[in-house]
Design a protein around this motif. Structure first.
Motif, PDB file in Angstrom:
ATOM      1  N   PHE A 178       0.785  -1.339   0.017  1.00 45.97           N
ATOM      2  CA  PHE A 178       0.046   0.254   0.037  1.00 45.97           C
ATOM      3  C   PHE A 178       0.898   1.152   0.156  1.00 45.97           C
ATOM      4  CE2 PHE A 178      -2.342   3.460   1.990  1.00 45.97           C
ATOM      5  CZ  PHE A 178      -3.669   3.177   1.251  1.00 45.97           C
ATOM      6  N   GLN A 179       1.819   1.153   0.911  1.00 52.66           N
ATOM      7  CA  GLN A 179       2.886   2.415   0.919  1.00 52.66           C
ATOM      8  C   GLN A 179       3.416   2.552  -0.523  1.00 52.66           C
ATOM      9  OE1 GLN A 179       5.441   2.338   4.169  1.00 52.66           O
ATOM     10  NE2 GLN A 179       6.101   4.416   3.773  1.00 52.66           N
ATOM     11  N   ARG A 180       3.757   1.551  -1.269  1.00 54.79           N
ATOM     12  CA  ARG A 180       4.220   1.718  -2.676  1.00 54.79           C
ATOM     13  C   ARG A 180       3.172   2.229  -3.418  1.00 54.79           C
ATOM     14  NH1 ARG A 180       6.188  -2.927  -3.082  1.00 54.79           N
ATOM     15  NH2 ARG A 180       4.346  -3.981  -4.496  1.00 54.79           N
ATOM     16  N   PHE A 181       1.990   2.071  -3.243  1.00 53.67           N
ATOM     17  CA  PHE A 181       0.854   2.383  -4.105  1.00 53.67           C
ATOM     18  C   PHE A 181       0.638   3.910  -3.699  1.00 53.67           C
ATOM     19  CE2 PHE A 181      -3.615   3.730  -3.889  1.00 53.67           C
ATOM     20  CZ  PHE A 181      -3.926   3.622  -5.416  1.00 53.67           C
ATOM     21  N   LEU A 201      -6.269   3.972 -14.188  1.00 55.95           N
ATOM     22  CA  LEU A 201      -6.150   3.042 -12.745  1.00 55.95           C
ATOM     23  C   LEU A 201      -5.538   1.658 -13.268  1.00 55.95           C
ATOM     24  CD1 LEU A 201      -9.762   3.601 -11.361  1.00 55.95           C
ATOM     25  CD2 LEU A 201      -7.251   4.033 -10.101  1.00 55.95           C
ATOM     26  N   THR A 202      -5.713   1.477 -14.458  1.00 57.01           N
ATOM     27  CA  THR A 202      -5.144  -0.176 -14.928  1.00 57.01           C
ATOM     28  C   THR A 202      -3.676  -0.025 -14.914  1.00 57.01           C
ATOM     29  OG1 THR A 202      -7.139  -0.452 -16.364  1.00 57.01           O
ATOM     30  CG2 THR A 202      -5.062  -1.706 -16.712  1.00 57.01           C
ATOM     31  N   ALA A 203      -3.027   1.114 -15.413  1.00 59.86           N
ATOM     32  CA  ALA A 203      -1.642   1.341 -15.407  1.00 59.86           C
ATOM     33  C   ALA A 203      -1.000   1.400 -13.929  1.00 59.86           C
ATOM     34  CB  ALA A 203      -1.330   2.552 -16.202  1.00 59.86           C
ATOM     35  N   LEU A 204      -1.953   2.090 -13.329  1.00 60.71           N
ATOM     36  CA  LEU A 204      -1.089   2.466 -11.532  1.00 60.71           C
ATOM     37  C   LEU A 204      -1.296   1.152 -11.149  1.00 60.71           C
ATOM     38  CD1 LEU A 204      -0.636   4.271  -9.513  1.00 60.71           C
ATOM     39  CD2 LEU A 204      -3.151   4.595  -9.285  1.00 60.71           C
ATOM     40  N   GLY A 205      -2.480   0.329 -11.160  1.00 61.36           N
ATOM     41  CA  GLY A 205      -2.402  -1.050 -10.477  1.00 61.36           C
ATOM     42  C   GLY A 205      -1.378  -2.003 -10.928  1.00 61.36           C
ATOM     43  N   ALA A 206      -1.182  -1.959 -12.258  1.00 55.70           N
ATOM     44  CA  ALA A 206      -0.151  -2.720 -12.698  1.00 55.70           C
ATOM     45  C   ALA A 206       1.225  -2.536 -12.196  1.00 55.70           C
ATOM     46  CB  ALA A 206      -0.079  -2.816 -14.461  1.00 55.70           C
ATOM     47  N   ASP A 207       1.491  -1.139 -12.101  1.00 59.09           N
ATOM     48  CA  ASP A 207       3.056  -0.788 -11.596  1.00 59.09           C
ATOM     49  C   ASP A 207       3.040  -1.165 -10.190  1.00 59.09           C
ATOM     50  OD1 ASP A 207       3.633   0.325 -14.017  1.00 59.09           O
ATOM     51  OD2 ASP A 207       3.198   2.184 -13.692  1.00 59.09           O
ATOM     52  N   CYS A 208       1.968  -1.278  -9.393  1.00 55.27           N
ATOM     53  CA  CYS A 208       1.871  -1.597  -8.038  1.00 55.27           C
ATOM     54  C   CYS A 208       1.669  -3.369  -8.002  1.00 55.27           C
ATOM     55  CB  CYS A 208       0.882  -1.011  -7.155  1.00 55.27           C
ATOM     56  SG  CYS A 208       1.161   0.928  -7.224  1.00 55.27           S
ATOM     57  N   GLY A 209       1.374  -3.837  -8.881  1.00 59.04           N
ATOM     58  CA  GLY A 209       1.003  -5.426  -8.759  1.00 59.04           C
ATOM     59  C   GLY A 209      -0.264  -5.753  -8.042  1.00 59.04           C
ATOM     60  N   ILE A 210      -1.105  -4.787  -8.220  1.00 60.62           N
ATOM     61  CA  ILE A 210      -2.722  -4.987  -7.871  1.00 60.62           C
ATOM     62  C   ILE A 210      -3.501  -4.993  -8.920  1.00 60.62           C
ATOM     63  CG2 ILE A 210      -2.089  -4.380  -5.682  1.00 60.62           C
ATOM     64  CD1 ILE A 210      -3.172  -1.561  -6.335  1.00 60.62           C
ATOM     65  N   SER A 211      -4.683  -5.345  -8.915  1.00 54.48           N
ATOM     66  CA  SER A 211      -5.630  -5.025 -10.025  1.00 54.48           C
ATOM     67  C   SER A 211      -6.340  -3.370 -10.017  1.00 54.48           C
ATOM     68  CB  SER A 211      -6.912  -5.925  -9.793  1.00 54.48           C
ATOM     69  OG  SER A 211      -7.720  -5.479  -8.550  1.00 54.48           O
ATOM     70  N   ALA A 212      -6.889  -3.109 -11.217  1.00 57.97           N
ATOM     71  CA  ALA A 212      -7.578  -1.863 -11.286  1.00 57.97           C
ATOM     72  C   ALA A 212      -8.533  -1.811 -10.179  1.00 57.97           C
ATOM     73  CB  ALA A 212      -7.956  -1.894 -12.753  1.00 57.97           C
ATOM     74  N   VAL A 213      -9.328  -2.814 -10.000  1.00 59.81           N
ATOM     75  CA  VAL A 213     -10.348  -2.818  -8.822  1.00 59.81           C
ATOM     76  C   VAL A 213      -9.790  -2.418  -7.691  1.00 59.81           C
ATOM     77  CG1 VAL A 213     -12.198  -4.039  -7.624  1.00 59.81           C
ATOM     78  CG2 VAL A 213     -11.807  -4.344 -10.174  1.00 59.81           C
TER      79      VAL A 213
END
Length: 387
Positions: free
Chosen positions: A190-193, A207-219
């Motif tokens: 979460f801190q990386r996010f 959101l899709t690109a942000l999630g991908a960069d953090c290893g999480i889903s867009a949701v």
């Protein structure tokens, strides 16, 4: 205490509503302001274990102690109190009876909407504005110092450096608010996010690109971003809805609400490095947008700020409606006016035609003057830009 511009708004709302809700991020000065304005009212923090237990166990008796009303701090900790407050203030019929403060926007505002509709005046308090700092003679001497330090009151009330304060602020926020609002199994992730969001401040939100960069889903990215918004760490600026005959970008832009926190999350530790840092423009744009939002909030108004961009790349950084027409604001981090700065905003004027007011350019220099049909305002003079 540094005098706050929101004090007059707080007093005004207390004359017309039985309850006033004061919300904002942690450490923005909510409690200090409420106690300074309402010196005659009892103060109770619902983070105090004894008071919290009393309010949970017997809310009626808890509230009946306060014949002259009270300041209830961190009231989102006991959301069921709001239902009891409804009956009590209806029975008393007094304006400004209770002052509620809270840091978790979702919990407090949803409770207010459900239980206290029509009985609450609401004001949102962000960290200090440049106007408040200038009035108290504490405005940083250089733009780079302003961008590094940000505006949380603790950094001006105490002998603290940003490098000492922000790590503890972030750690406390992660441990308290995040665990209360969502079940995050990996706080490191979460801190990386949060850091990745800081790197995107001033950009269109993907959101899709942000999630991908953090290893999480867009949701998950959407859920976590909602937590940052609920805690007043970030805001989404929506695209202006009018078309002006052009196809428009419909994606919002993301901004941090304190530029000092953004700078610390980006790893910036000294003011000198900001002069040549790749994120200087984004830092300055974030600073200006947050200042404009503070002006609105301090007056008790919703932000209602937008940006405008079409699919051909024409863009206006900030746009807002006034009774006289549409006001466009262009943001430039340079310290010297450049002749091409008004080009984009003049192009927008062609689309908006008679609805456009004379545009404003906010820049990293100093002064307040007219140039090429624009009002040019330096960062120190932002407080004079009345929205």
């Amino acid at each position: 205490m540094i005098p706050r511009s929101a004090a007059n708004t707080l007093r005004r709302l207390s004359k017309g509503f039985p309850i006033v809700a004061l919300t904002g991020p942690r450490q923005s000065g909510k409690t200090t302001l409420a106690r300074a304005v309402f010196t005659d009212k009892a103060y109770v923090s619902l983070e105090n274990p004894d008071e919290h237990e009393f309010a949970e166990r017997d809310p009626r008796r808890f509230l009946e102690r306060f014949d002259a009303g009270a300041i209830l701090d961190e009231v989102q900790r006991c959301p069921h109190l709001l239902s009891w407050l409804q009956g009590l203030v209806d029975e008393r019929g007094r304006m400004g009876d209770f002052i509620l403060t809270g840091s978790a926007q979702f919990e407090l505002i949803s409770g207010v909407t459900q239980s206290l509709a029509g009985r609450v005046g609401r004001i949102e308090l962000l960290p200090l504005s440049t106007g408040e700092l200038a009035a108290s003679r504490q405005l940083p001497t250089s733009l780079e110092d302003m961008l590094l330090r940000g505006a949380y009151p603790a950094l001006y009330d105490r002998e603290l450096s940003p490098g000492d304060w922000f790590p503890n602020y972030v750690a406390t926020y992660l441990e308290r608010d995040v665990r209360q609002l969502i079940a995050v199994r990996d706080l490191t992730q979460f801190q990386r996010f949060v850091r990745m969001c800081a790197a995107r401040s001033g950009q269109l939100l993907n959101l899709t690109a942000l999630g991908a960069d953090c290893g999480i889903s867009a949701v998950t990215a959407r859920e976590w971003l909602s937590v940052l918004e609920a805690s007043y760490l970030v805001v989404r600026l929506q695209p202006y809805h009018r078309n002006f005959g052009k196809r428009l970008v419909k994606t919002p832009k993301l901004y941090f609400l304190d530029v000092g926190l953004m700078a610390w999350l980006l790893g910036i530790r000294d003011a000198a490095s900001i002069q040549t840092h790749a994120a200087r423009g984004a830092l300055f744009e974030t600073f200006v947008v947050s200042e404009l939002i503070k002006q609105r909030f301090n007056a008790g108004q919703p932000a209602d700020l937008y940006f405008w961009r079409d699919n051909a790349g024409h863009e206006v950084d900030v746009l807002y409606e006034t009774a006289q027409g549409l006001q466009a604001v262009e943001i430039k981090s340079g310290s010297t006016f450049a002749s091409d700065w008004p080009d984009a905003i003049h192009k927008w004027q062609e689309f908006a035609a008679d609805e456009a007011l004379p545009p404003v350019i906010v820049y990293g220099g100093e002064g307040d003057y007219e140039r090429q049909g624009c009002r040019v305002v330096g960062w120190r003079e932002l407080q004079g830009l009345v929205l």
